[in-house]
Each structure stands twice: as C-alpha cells, then as structure tokens.
Design a protein around this motif. Structure first.
Motif: not given
Length: 244
Positions: A50-77
């Motif tokens: 529906e919104s092709p311009d939106i970037r998507t990230v699939c991660v389980d927020l219950a996984d602390w380490a995986a979530t932290r790594k995914a968010v760190e890789e996103l750059g400035p927010i």
C-alpha cells in the motif's frame, strides 16, 4: 493545522497492523522517511504494497539483542513511536510466568531497548527529537481481567516521566498517548456488538470507542513541532472515561 515531517526519519514499532499501521502511513503521507517494524513479515508486506516508500524491518521485539542490532543499523531517527504491545485477558490468580514475561518483554522492555538506541543518536546529533509511547487508559484505571497488560501500561506511564527528566535537557520530548478501546480488527473482535461493549460504554461520556484515526491524530500532533513545549504528558483519547 498542517503538520509536515519533511526531512525527518521516523520509526514505528508494531506497525504491521492496527494503530501502528495507521501511524506509519500517516507519517509517510506527512513527508517523513518512515520505517515500520513488526515481527510478522506478511503484515509488513501488506503495508509495503500500500505504501511502497515505507521501509520495513521484521524483528521480534521480545528478542533484546536482535532488536537492538536491527535498530542500530537503521541510522539516524528523529521521530520514534513505541506502539507495539500485546494484550491478554487473564484473571490475576491465573497468570502464568510465560504471559507476564512476554507482556513486559514487548510492552515495557522493548520500549526501553528501542528508545535507548534512538535517544543515543539524538543526543549525539545534538538536535533533539520526539518520542511517543502508546500507553492506554489501562495505565490509569483498572481494565478487568487484564492485570498483565494493565501493569505494563502503568509501567509505561512512569517510564515516560523518567525519560522526560533525563532526556529533556537534550531537547528530546517524550509523551504518552492513552487510548480507550480502539476499533481495530482486534477491537471489533473484542466488542462485536452493543451487548459486548455495553459495560465500557456506560463508563464513557461520549458513548463510543475510538477509531484508529483518532489515535493517529494525537500521535502526529505530539511528534510535531506544534507541541514543542509538551513534554512528559499523557494525552487521553478516551471519550472522557478517565475524567469521570
């Protein structure tokens, strides 16, 4: 009030459906470079269709380490919406360890985890930012048979205040939005008709639940520069439930 987010990057957790889905689409429509995070790839694929311009990230927020790594890789927010949450209806004496652990992992711990990474970047850049935590009327009043959820939202209320005190000097604003029942797909299953919803309706002066757009509008305002001096607040989108 014309609210725009051109030149800003926004992250929304729990963006695969419901309120988060609506927030992500509204941010993108408002000019923000929007990143939607969810643990369900199929939901993200639907959003992206529906919104092709939106970037998507699939991660389980219950996984602390995986979530932290995914968010760190996103750059400035510049803008963060901590929307993801789980809700279980279980009586207090029937709560099991797995339920309370998962509820707090998603509803509280993930807010800390994601916000730490995002705020660290905001502090380093020295230009401030805005964070909105999705709380609930359950952060202030009892929601029957939902003790895990209610306790987690009470925790968010105080966490927001602590974040405000610590991050405010860096011009980072943190606010809560506290909806009543919202007519998402889940809400329509919980309250399929007037009979099911009657107990809550009796407590609501306006006599109705919120729509997704009502919550989205509140979030957009608190993220925007229009709310520059609003910090550490809880904005109730509840038709007057908590007032009476």
């Amino acid at each position: 009030m014309d609210i725009r987010f051109d030149g800003k990057r926004a992250l929304v957790t729990g963006a695969g459906k419901g309120i988060g889905y609506g927030i992500a689409k509204a941010l993108a429509a408002g000019g923000a470079e929007t990143i939607a995070l969810s643990r369900t790839q199929a939901d993200l694929d639907r959003l992206n269709a529906e919104s092709p311009d939106i970037r998507t990230v699939c991660v389980d927020l219950a996984d602390w380490a995986a979530t932290r790594k995914a968010v760190e890789e996103l750059g400035p927010i510049h803008l963060l919406v901590n929307n993801a949450a789980v809700l279980n209806y279980t009586k207090f004496m029937e709560i099991e360890e797995a339920e309370i652990k998962n509820t707090f992992d998603i509803n509280v711990h993930a807010v800390v985890n994601v916000s730490q990474v995002v705020a660290q970047g905001m502090i380093a850049r020295g230009k401030g930012g805005a964070i909105v935590n999705l709380s609930s009327i359950a952060g202030r009043i009892v929601v029957k048979n939902a003790p895990s959820y209610t306790a987690s939202k009470g925790a968010i209320e105080m966490l927001t205040k602590v974040m405000t005190e610590e991050l405010g000097p860096h011009q980072i604003r943190i606010n809560n939005v506290n909806p009543t029942g919202v007519m998402t797909a889940m809400g329509k299953k919980l309250w399929p008709d007037r009979v099911a919803s009657e107990p809550m309706m009796r407590r609501t002066p306006q006599g109705k639940f919120a729509e997704v757009k009502d919550v989205v509008h509140a979030v957009m305002f608190l993220l925007s520069d229009q709310s520059d001096m609003i910090n550490g607040a809880s904005l109730f989108v509840d038709g007057g439930v908590t007032a009476v």
